[in-house]
Design a protein around this motif. Sequence first.
Motif, short mmCIF file in Angstrom:
data_model
loop_
_atom_site.label_atom_id
_atom_site.label_comp_id
_atom_site.label_asym_id
_atom_site.label_seq_id
_atom_site.Cartn_x
_atom_site.Cartn_y
_atom_site.Cartn_z
N UNK A 196 0.82 -1.22 0.00
CA UNK A 196 0.00 0.00 0.00
C UNK A 196 0.85 1.26 0.00
N UNK A 197 0.50 2.19 0.86
CA UNK A 197 1.18 3.48 0.91
C UNK A 197 2.47 3.44 1.74
N UNK A 198 2.89 2.29 2.16
CA UNK A 198 4.11 2.16 2.97
C UNK A 198 5.38 2.25 2.14
N UNK A 199 5.26 2.53 0.86
CA UNK A 199 6.44 2.66 0.01
C UNK A 199 7.33 3.79 0.52
N UNK A 200 6.71 4.84 1.04
CA UNK A 200 7.48 5.96 1.59
C UNK A 200 8.38 5.49 2.73
N UNK A 201 7.93 4.52 3.51
CA UNK A 201 8.72 4.00 4.62
C UNK A 201 9.95 3.24 4.13
N UNK A 258 2.18 -14.52 2.84
CA UNK A 258 1.79 -15.79 3.45
C UNK A 258 2.73 -16.10 4.61
N UNK A 259 2.14 -16.39 5.77
CA UNK A 259 2.88 -16.73 6.98
C UNK A 259 2.51 -18.12 7.45
N UNK A 260 3.41 -18.75 8.22
CA UNK A 260 3.01 -19.98 8.90
C UNK A 260 2.40 -19.58 10.24
N UNK A 261 2.01 -20.51 11.05
CA UNK A 261 1.35 -20.19 12.32
C UNK A 261 2.30 -19.59 13.34
N UNK A 262 3.60 -19.65 13.10
CA UNK A 262 4.60 -19.03 13.97
C UNK A 262 4.97 -17.63 13.50
N UNK A 263 4.20 -17.07 12.58
CA UNK A 263 4.43 -15.73 12.01
C UNK A 263 5.76 -15.60 11.28
N UNK A 264 6.20 -16.66 10.65
CA UNK A 264 7.39 -16.61 9.80
C UNK A 264 6.91 -16.47 8.37
N UNK A 265 7.37 -15.43 7.65
CA UNK A 265 6.91 -15.26 6.27
C UNK A 265 7.43 -16.38 5.37
N UNK A 317 10.79 -10.54 -0.02
CA UNK A 317 9.84 -10.99 1.00
C UNK A 317 10.07 -10.31 2.35
N UNK A 318 11.30 -10.12 2.74
CA UNK A 318 11.59 -9.52 4.04
C UNK A 318 10.96 -8.13 4.16
N UNK A 319 11.06 -7.34 3.11
CA UNK A 319 10.51 -5.98 3.15
C UNK A 319 9.00 -5.98 2.94
N UNK A 320 8.50 -6.90 2.14
CA UNK A 320 7.05 -7.00 1.96
C UNK A 320 6.37 -7.41 3.26
#
Length: 182
Positions: free
Chosen positions: A21-26, A134-141, A87-90
């Motif tokens: 979204x608009x987080x490109x500025x970040x 997409x994440x697993x149940x441990x919140x790992x992308x 993926x890390x930044x997304x």
Amino acid sequence: MRPLTEEETKVLFQKLAEYIGRSIEKLIDRSDERHCFRLASKDRVYYVSESVMRAANSISRENILSFGICLGKFTKSGKFRLHVTALDYLSQHAQYKVWVKPSAEMSFLYGNNIIKSGLARITESTPQYAGVVVYNMSDIPLGFGVAAQTTDACKDLEPTGNVVLHQADIGEYLRGMEDDMF
């Protein structure tokens, strides 16, 4: 390595906006150091800090293999394709997220779409065809894709219906797609 043209920047930002979204500025105006996007060999787009970019300018193009993070590449038709290296930044700035059950993790990591029976949770009010992380149940992308259904439509979907269409996943490192990534 060169700065992106106005048209290339527009295409890149449209693709990133699908996921963050608009987080490109970040991404550009970070608190630690300012970052930028640069186009290098084979139409690859790199996300790099300005200090690293200035240091890389003193090295000839033939001798630079990579610098910064490869976000993706431009296709011959002018479209932008995100790589799993983004993926890390997304995942840090994702608008819409999907969590998969442990039984569906391996299927997704082998490059398959996520079906309803493998869906654990989904962000409320996710529109159809929106970019999701997409994440697993441990919140790992694990990867990213495109929502095949809205959140409301997922509730009424049959167990074998597609929820997320696969785009990229961390299993690509193991499947030998290095030639396409780097």
